[in-house]
Design a protein around this motif. Structure first.
Motif, PDB file in Angstrom:
ATOM      1  N   ARG A  42     -38.078  33.290  -6.250  1.00 25.90           N
ATOM      2  CA  ARG A  42     -38.795  33.594  -7.488  1.00 25.90           C
ATOM      3  C   ARG A  42     -39.121  32.300  -8.236  1.00 25.90           C
ATOM      4  NH1 ARG A  42     -35.900  37.832 -11.218  1.00 25.90           N
ATOM      5  NH2 ARG A  42     -34.936  35.889 -11.907  1.00 25.90           N
ATOM      6  N   PRO A  43     -40.265  32.281  -8.900  1.00 24.49           N
ATOM      7  CA  PRO A  43     -40.522  31.120  -9.768  1.00 24.49           C
ATOM      8  C   PRO A  43     -39.533  31.139 -10.936  1.00 24.49           C
ATOM      9  CG  PRO A  43     -42.190  32.828 -10.106  1.00 24.49           C
ATOM     10  CD  PRO A  43     -41.345  33.272  -8.949  1.00 24.49           C
ATOM     11  N   ARG A  44     -39.097  29.967 -11.342  1.00 22.89           N
ATOM     12  CA  ARG A  44     -38.144  29.906 -12.467  1.00 22.89           C
ATOM     13  C   ARG A  44     -38.903  29.980 -13.791  1.00 22.89           C
ATOM     14  NH1 ARG A  44     -35.072  24.610 -11.830  1.00 22.89           N
ATOM     15  NH2 ARG A  44     -37.196  23.946 -11.419  1.00 22.89           N
ATOM     16  N   LEU A  45     -39.412  31.165 -14.079  1.00 18.71           N
ATOM     17  CA  LEU A  45     -40.100  31.383 -15.352  1.00 18.71           C
ATOM     18  C   LEU A  45     -39.061  31.835 -16.377  1.00 18.71           C
ATOM     19  CD1 LEU A  45     -43.312  33.280 -14.145  1.00 18.71           C
ATOM     20  CD2 LEU A  45     -43.029  30.839 -14.602  1.00 18.71           C
TER      21      LEU A  45
ATOM     22  N   GLN B 114     -47.241  23.067 -18.105  1.00 19.32           N
ATOM     23  CA  GLN B 114     -47.149  22.310 -16.846  1.00 19.32           C
ATOM     24  C   GLN B 114     -45.984  22.823 -16.001  1.00 19.32           C
ATOM     25  OE1 GLN B 114     -48.801  18.192 -18.908  1.00 19.32           O
ATOM     26  NE2 GLN B 114     -46.680  18.260 -18.290  1.00 19.32           N
ATOM     27  N   SER B 115     -44.882  23.172 -16.665  1.00 20.81           N
ATOM     28  CA  SER B 115     -43.714  23.666 -15.942  1.00 20.81           C
ATOM     29  C   SER B 115     -44.002  25.008 -15.271  1.00 20.81           C
ATOM     30  CB  SER B 115     -42.531  23.823 -16.907  1.00 20.81           C
ATOM     31  OG  SER B 115     -42.265  22.606 -17.565  1.00 20.81           O
ATOM     32  N   VAL B 116     -44.663  25.897 -16.023  1.00 20.45           N
ATOM     33  CA  VAL B 116     -45.021  27.209 -15.465  1.00 20.45           C
ATOM     34  C   VAL B 116     -45.904  27.022 -14.227  1.00 20.45           C
ATOM     35  CG1 VAL B 116     -46.413  29.292 -15.897  1.00 20.45           C
ATOM     36  CG2 VAL B 116     -44.752  28.509 -17.617  1.00 20.45           C
ATOM     37  N   ILE B 117     -46.897  26.141 -14.344  1.00 17.71           N
ATOM     38  CA  ILE B 117     -47.822  25.916 -13.224  1.00 17.71           C
ATOM     39  C   ILE B 117     -47.078  25.296 -12.040  1.00 17.71           C
ATOM     40  CG2 ILE B 117     -49.868  24.609 -12.479  1.00 17.71           C
ATOM     41  CD1 ILE B 117     -50.417  27.082 -14.322  1.00 17.71           C
ATOM     42  N   SER B 118     -46.189  24.350 -12.313  1.00 18.74           N
ATOM     43  CA  SER B 118     -45.412  23.752 -11.229  1.00 18.74           C
ATOM     44  C   SER B 118     -44.552  24.807 -10.533  1.00 18.74           C
ATOM     45  CB  SER B 118     -44.511  22.637 -11.778  1.00 18.74           C
ATOM     46  OG  SER B 118     -45.293  21.521 -12.123  1.00 18.74           O
ATOM     47  N   GLU B 119     -43.934  25.676 -11.316  1.00 18.80           N
ATOM     48  CA  GLU B 119     -43.095  26.731 -10.733  1.00 18.80           C
ATOM     49  C   GLU B 119     -43.925  27.665  -9.859  1.00 18.80           C
ATOM     50  OE1 GLU B 119     -39.916  27.254 -10.690  1.00 18.80           O
ATOM     51  OE2 GLU B 119     -39.327  25.606 -12.017  1.00 18.80           O
ATOM     52  N   LEU B 120     -45.086  28.075 -10.365  1.00 22.21           N
ATOM     53  CA  LEU B 120     -45.895  29.041  -9.621  1.00 22.21           C
ATOM     54  C   LEU B 120     -46.475  28.428  -8.351  1.00 22.21           C
ATOM     55  CD1 LEU B 120     -47.779  30.893 -12.510  1.00 22.21           C
ATOM     56  CD2 LEU B 120     -45.973  31.820 -11.040  1.00 22.21           C
ATOM     57  N   GLY B 122     -45.364  25.645  -6.736  1.00 20.96           N
ATOM     58  CA  GLY B 122     -44.419  24.949  -5.873  1.00 20.96           C
ATOM     59  C   GLY B 122     -44.757  23.476  -5.711  1.00 20.96           C
ATOM     60  N   LEU B 123     -45.448  22.922  -6.697  1.00 21.64           N
ATOM     61  CA  LEU B 123     -45.779  21.500  -6.660  1.00 21.64           C
ATOM     62  C   LEU B 123     -45.111  20.796  -7.836  1.00 21.64           C
ATOM     63  CD1 LEU B 123     -49.445  21.908  -5.512  1.00 21.64           C
ATOM     64  CD2 LEU B 123     -47.716  20.537  -4.325  1.00 21.64           C
ATOM     65  N   GLU B 124     -44.925  19.481  -7.679  1.00 27.62           N
ATOM     66  CA  GLU B 124     -44.049  18.790  -8.623  1.00 27.62           C
ATOM     67  C   GLU B 124     -44.670  18.537  -9.986  1.00 27.62           C
ATOM     68  OE1 GLU B 124     -43.900  16.061  -5.621  1.00 27.62           O
ATOM     69  OE2 GLU B 124     -42.704  17.511  -4.519  1.00 27.62           O
ATOM     70  N   VAL B 125     -45.977  18.309 -10.012  1.00 26.48           N
ATOM     71  CA  VAL B 125     -46.547  17.874 -11.283  1.00 26.48           C
ATOM     72  C   VAL B 125     -47.902  18.536 -11.506  1.00 26.48           C
ATOM     73  CG1 VAL B 125     -47.379  15.763 -10.163  1.00 26.48           C
ATOM     74  CG2 VAL B 125     -47.209  15.831 -12.640  1.00 26.48           C
ATOM     75  N   SER B 126     -48.152  18.841 -12.770  1.00 23.93           N
ATOM     76  CA  SER B 126     -49.393  19.527 -13.115  1.00 23.93           C
ATOM     77  C   SER B 126     -50.014  18.832 -14.316  1.00 23.93           C
ATOM     78  CB  SER B 126     -49.063  20.983 -13.433  1.00 23.93           C
ATOM     79  OG  SER B 126     -49.816  21.455 -14.517  1.00 23.93           O
ATOM     80  N   ASN B 127     -51.337  18.986 -14.478  1.00 20.26           N
ATOM     81  CA  ASN B 127     -51.935  18.437 -15.694  1.00 20.26           C
ATOM     82  C   ASN B 127     -51.955  19.502 -16.788  1.00 20.26           C
ATOM     83  OD1 ASN B 127     -54.172  20.039 -15.263  1.00 20.26           O
ATOM     84  ND2 ASN B 127     -55.544  18.366 -14.716  1.00 20.26           N
ATOM     85  N   ALA B 128     -52.463  19.113 -17.941  1.00 21.34           N
ATOM     86  CA  ALA B 128     -52.403  19.984 -19.116  1.00 21.34           C
ATOM     87  C   ALA B 128     -53.580  20.943 -19.185  1.00 21.34           C
ATOM     88  CB  ALA B 128     -52.355  19.121 -20.369  1.00 21.34           C
ATOM     89  N   SER B 129     -54.189  21.236 -18.047  1.00 19.27           N
ATOM     90  CA  SER B 129     -55.335  22.134 -17.915  1.00 19.27           C
ATOM     91  C   SER B 129     -56.664  21.385 -17.944  1.00 19.27           C
ATOM     92  CB  SER B 129     -55.379  23.251 -18.968  1.00 19.27           C
ATOM     93  OG  SER B 129     -55.852  22.778 -20.213  1.00 19.27           O
ATOM     94  N   VAL B 130     -57.631  21.966 -17.258  1.00 20.57           N
ATOM     95  CA  VAL B 130     -59.017  21.486 -17.276  1.00 20.57           C
ATOM     96  C   VAL B 130     -59.910  22.660 -17.656  1.00 20.57           C
ATOM     97  CG1 VAL B 130     -58.694  19.552 -15.695  1.00 20.57           C
ATOM     98  CG2 VAL B 130     -59.173  21.810 -14.766  1.00 20.57           C
ATOM     99  N   PRO B 231     -53.097  32.688 -10.223  1.00 25.78           N
ATOM    100  CA  PRO B 231     -51.692  32.492 -10.600  1.00 25.78           C
ATOM    101  C   PRO B 231     -50.871  33.780 -10.544  1.00 25.78           C
ATOM    102  CG  PRO B 231     -53.132  32.260 -12.520  1.00 25.78           C
ATOM    103  CD  PRO B 231     -54.013  32.314 -11.309  1.00 25.78           C
ATOM    104  N   VAL B 232     -51.514  34.922 -10.776  1.00 28.90           N
ATOM    105  CA  VAL B 232     -50.758  36.181 -10.709  1.00 28.90           C
ATOM    106  C   VAL B 232     -50.347  36.453  -9.261  1.00 28.90           C
ATOM    107  CG1 VAL B 232     -50.817  38.659 -11.159  1.00 28.90           C
ATOM    108  CG2 VAL B 232     -51.924  37.089 -12.760  1.00 28.90           C
ATOM    109  N   ALA B 233     -51.211  36.109  -8.324  1.00 30.09           N
ATOM    110  CA  ALA B 233     -50.885  36.314  -6.913  1.00 30.09           C
ATOM    111  C   ALA B 233     -49.678  35.485  -6.506  1.00 30.09           C
ATOM    112  CB  ALA B 233     -52.100  35.957  -6.048  1.00 30.09           C
ATOM    113  N   LEU B 234     -49.486  34.354  -7.189  1.00 30.83           N
ATOM    114  CA  LEU B 234     -48.372  33.480  -6.830  1.00 30.83           C
ATOM    115  C   LEU B 234     -47.019  34.077  -7.217  1.00 30.83           C
ATOM    116  CD1 LEU B 234     -49.936  29.978  -7.553  1.00 30.83           C
ATOM    117  CD2 LEU B 234     -49.598  31.121  -5.351  1.00 30.83           C
TER     118      LEU B 234
END
Lengths: 471, 429
Positions: A42-45, B114-120, B122-130, B231-234
């Motif tokens: 699970r994602p850690r949300l 950024q944390s939510v996007i990284s979690e979904l 599975g990558l280490e770093v994300s930007n603040a949106s485009v 992102p919902v699919a993730l």
């Protein structure tokens, strides 16, 4: 310090929202998707309840300043009051609930708003053609320069590889030129802070595609030689693009098309009052001459009789956004323009009045690199021996958001102040009072500022050195 | 006098006197050429009149109906708290956090986004949106060119949303076509000179694609893999970062952002730590203040156009902070279980509908392919079906123009609406 993030406030099993009960038989992902495609961990949300979410973000908001809470004279950003009517219009489900791919006959109201806004922007700029699609000012710049690129390609004119950019340009301008495949070449200023016309005359030739000018420029100075500049560019077959981020200073007083500009972008969110949302959403509509109109992005709105429809311009550069652009800011711009009508000129007049008033009151204490009058913003320099950064942080302790600092780059220790028309004389007097008081402060005292903000000064180098950008 | 300005005649007189001019006109003495006329705009209306006009025009739209359109924007349920919180003036009326001491609210929210996007992903770093998904795809493609030192050229199939492909081309990225059969992309023939391979999963037709195969094919060609993901699919699909993708991009609109006729939305971009210096846009990072207290600031600014000018990674300047905040709040309210439920409910309803359509004699275009909540169904006359649906107060699916309809079903659709959909299209023929 642990426990500060929303994720830290959760506990396994807590929920913040309940979805409707299933009314069809449940199908699990395992039933329909091969296992190798399915998520194992699970994602850690966050696992939090609604009260925690509301309190967390409300408390975060209290560590943030906006125009609603503080005077925010951030130069080049046009932080003016956002009429609340715009928000009411945008919240209407007749717009908010509209899917972008609904057929044209289902979205006639939205298309009418886009069509009318295209017309308003055409009138304000003096141009015959508009496109609302670009999603932000910087994308409006890119769109404009791509249109110029495609114009030359279409004309078989392949030698145009240079875009000239004055030193007073926004940082996005050279980046835009480079992104569109051009070589960005800087052009100097004269002693009044305007484009050096003689230098331009020497530099402009058959390899020039365009000059990107900002008017009034980022020194708050009106470019006096617009027609001459346009003439020089046109004489070598190049275009004059205008960065319209500062249109708040021009409405009803100057129309870029009349000055020989060929194409420009608007920052709809700045000039026509969409809240800036911490840095977006924006909207970067463009306006252009007949010659460039066929190259506008797909689509634009046209009217036939009483019906509105999307049309792809004949030689369109293509799409720059997934859908039609940021409709929310378009709707707010439409609402703002409808509430002002031809009196938009007074917005400009008062914005310029306010900037010049601040300028006059700071004169003598702060240094003024350029002669007046300024337009809607004014660039000043702190007294000798003081740093713009320290004055800025000192202003925070007085309850004012600092101006833009160290920009424009051509002015040492620059502080770019843009009061906007929505601020009262009393607010400006209080701000000037704080600025004058800070000019008297001892530099070592100011280095301590801010002391009354949610945090003290930050170790910005550490953030880059030991990058931590997620939980 | 305009109504959002506080100036009285007396204020203006006093201010002009301090400036040392006799009229506002004098402040424009240096403007040339002057516009001397009056702007030809409709006369100013009061707030009440403008809102009445907006209401009238809103009424000319077929809005607020059950929507079966997707193709990049989804009609999902938004918790009330999302709109309430982002409407707070401190968030809504602030600007890019150039002064971090008084912008901690947005900076921390960006860090959480950024944390939510990284979690979904599975990558280490994300930007603040485009800006949106299409610009994220284009920026990702340009990023693959910088990282590989190749010309911007990507391999992609018809499974990529055609609008993303159009924006790629506008941004000067060449697109080499990959075969698309049975609803999925064949990655066995990636050309050797591309900078990136783009895989969208679920793809334009709603089908789950093999991100691992795409990543392997990319790496074999010396290219990078870009995964475009809802992102919902993730919530239910293996994250692209675990499947070898180097960059993940997509649209955050499904995370609690209104449809709003196409925008404002926000795109996301995530990548591996070692590529962070080529990531365009803003990034918020953690630091401490002078007293050692945890705080956030925009970081790695040297990549950006305000410092690096023509040598910046991109001209992208503003991000979509308010939209990203909405997505962050949505993710917090839903949590991992809620987001999974959104996905499961959507899957359940979509498969219920596809089953009922099958019973009514409509064939899926890609019957063997695994899909989540969007699918293409063969229909002899999509226009007629959609017209009949609209008569029943339903917005039908996307006309693919070749005898098929692309139907999207979210958790928001009720069984009653699904049954009505089947009934109407069955009778429309």
């Amino acid at each position: 310090m642990l426990g500060n993030l929303i994720r830290d406030k959760g506990r396994s099993g807590r929920r913040g929202y309940t979805l409707p009960r299933p009314d069809v038989e449940l199908v699990s992902p395992e039933d329909v998707i091969p296992e190798r495609f399915l998520r194992r961990e699970r994602p850690r949300l966050p696992e939090v309840d609604e009260p925690t979410v509301v309190r967390h973000y409300t408390n975060l908001s209290r560590r943030n300043w906006g125009i609603d809470t503080n005077f925010y004279p951030l130069g080049s950003c046009t932080m003016k009051h956002n009429p609340r009517a715009n928000e009411v219009a945008a919240a209407n489900s007749g717009f908010a609930g509209l899917h972008p791919l609904q057929p044209e006959e289902q979205v006639q109201g939205a298309l009418q708003i886009m069509y009318e806004l295209q017309g308003f922007l055409a009138e304000i700029s003096g141009f015959p053609a508009v496109s609302l699609q670009p999603l932000a000012g910087a994308q409006g710049e890119l769109t404009s320069i791509l249109m110029i690129r495609d114009y030359f390609r279409d004309a078989g004119d392949t030698g145009r590889r240079v875009v000239l950019i004055p030193q007073t340009a926004h940082g996005t301008n050279p980046a835009t030129a480079a992104m569109a495949g051009f070589e960005a070449r800087e052009i100097g200023l004269d002693d009044r802070g305007c484009v050096d016309v003689e230098e331009l005359r020497r530099m402009a030739d058959e390899s020039t595609a365009a000059l990107m000018i900002t008017n009034p420029n980022t020194c708050g100075v009106f470019e006096r030689n617009m027609e001459e500049i346009a003439g020089i560019l046109h004489s070598v077959g190049a275009f004059l693009y205008m960065d319209g981020a500062n249109m708040n200073a021009n409405m009803g007083r100057m129309r870029p098309a009349d000055a020989g500009v060929d194409i420009m972008h608007f920052n709809l969110h700045k000039t026509f009052s969409t809240p800036h949302g911490g840095g977006g959403p924006g909207s970067g509509a463009i306006a252009c001459s007949e010659r460039l109109a066929p190259f506008r992005p797909d689509p634009v709105v046209e009217r036939t009789g009483d019906a509105y429809r999307f049309v792809r311009p004949e030689k369109s550069i293509g799409r720059v956004a997934t859908f039609h652009g940021n409709f929310g800011p378009m709707l707010r711009a439409w609402s703002y323009i409808r509430m002002h009508g031809p009196e938009l000129r007074e917005v400009t007049d008062l914005a310029v009045l306010n900037a010049n008033y601040v300028r006059a009151r700071l004169k003598g204490t702060y240094r003024l690199p350029y002669e007046g009058p300024c337009k809607h913003e004014v660039v000043v320099q702190p007294p000798k021996g003081m740093r713009a950064l320290d004055i800025a942080k000192g202003l925070i302790d007085h309850g004012f958001h600092p101006p833009t600092i160290y920009f424009p780059l051509v002015v040492k220790e620059a502080m770019l102040i843009e009061p906007t028309e929505t601020e009262s004389k009393e607010t400006l007097d209080d701000f000037v009072g704080a600025m004058l008081e800070l000019a008297e402060a001892k530099p070592e005292e100011l280095e301590e500022a801010p002391t009354r903000a949610p945090t003290r000064r930050l170790d910005e180098a550490r953030a880059a050195r030991r990058l931590k950008a997620r939980w | 006098m305009a109504r959002f300005t506080p100036h009285t005649e007396a204020d203006i007189r006093e201010m002009l006197e301090v400036i040392g001019v006799s009229s506002i006109d004098e402040l424009f003495a240096d403007v040339s050429p002057k516009f001397e006329g009056e702007l030809d705009l409709p006369l100013a209306l009061s707030e009440h009149e403008v809102l009445r006009e907006a209401e009238r025009l809103a009424g000319k739209n077929a809005a607020g109906l059950p929507v079966f359109l997707g193709a990049g924007a989804y009609d999902r349920i938004t918790p009330a708290a999302v709109g309430q919180i982002i409407s707070r003036g401190e968030f809504m009326t602030s600007y890019t956090p150039y002064q971090p001491e008084v912008s901690q609210g947005h900076l921390q929210a960006i860090f959480e986004f950024q944390s939510v996007i990284s979690e979904l992903t599975g990558l280490e770093v994300s930007n603040a949106s485009v800006y949106d998904a299409a610009s994220a795809v284009a920026e990702a493609a340009l990023m693959t060119a910088r990282l590989t030192g190749r010309e911007p050229k990507v391999a992609a199939s018809a499974g990529l949303n055609p609008r993303y492909r159009e924006v790629l081309e506008t941004y000067g990225v060449e697109v080499a076509g990959l075969p698309f059969e049975g609803g999925a992309t064949d990655f066995s023939s990636v050309p050797g000179d591309v900078s990136g391979v783009i895989v969208q999963s679920p793809n334009f037709f709603g089908i789950v694609e093999d991100v691992r195969a795409a990543s392997e094919a990319a790496h074999e060609s010396g290219a990078l893999a870009v995964a475009v993901c809802d992102p919902v699919a993730l919530a239910v699909l293996e994250p692209p970062g675990s499947l070898g993708a180097d960059i993940a991009v997509g649209e955050t609109q499904p995370l609690g952002v209104p449809l709003m006729f196409g925008g404002p939305y926000a795109g996301y971009m995530a990548t591996r730590q070692r590529f962070v210096r080529q990531l365009p846009g803003r990034i918020a990072g953690e630091t401490v203040d002078r007293e050692g207290r945890l705080a956030y600031v925009l970081t790695l600014r040297a990549r950006e156009q305000d410092i690096r000018r023509a040598r910046a990674n991109s001209n992208i300047c503003t991000n979509q902070a308010l939209t990203a905040l909405a997505a962050t709040i949505y993710a917090a309210l839903m949590g991992p279980e809620g987001l999974r439920e959104v996905a499961e409910l959507s899957i359940s309803k979509a498969h219920y509908l596809s089953g009922r359509l099958g019973e009514a004699g409509f064939a899926l275009r890609y019957p063997e392919a695994p899909f989540l909540w969007e699918f293409a169904v063969e229909m002899p006359d999509v226009k007629r079906a959609n017209a009949a649906l609209l008569e029943r107060g339903i917005v039908g699916g996307l006309d693919l123009g070749d005898g098929a309809m692309l139907v999207a079903v979210t958790e928001k659709r009720t069984k009653e609406e699904l049954d009505a959909f089947v009934e109407v299209v069955a009778n429309a023929g």
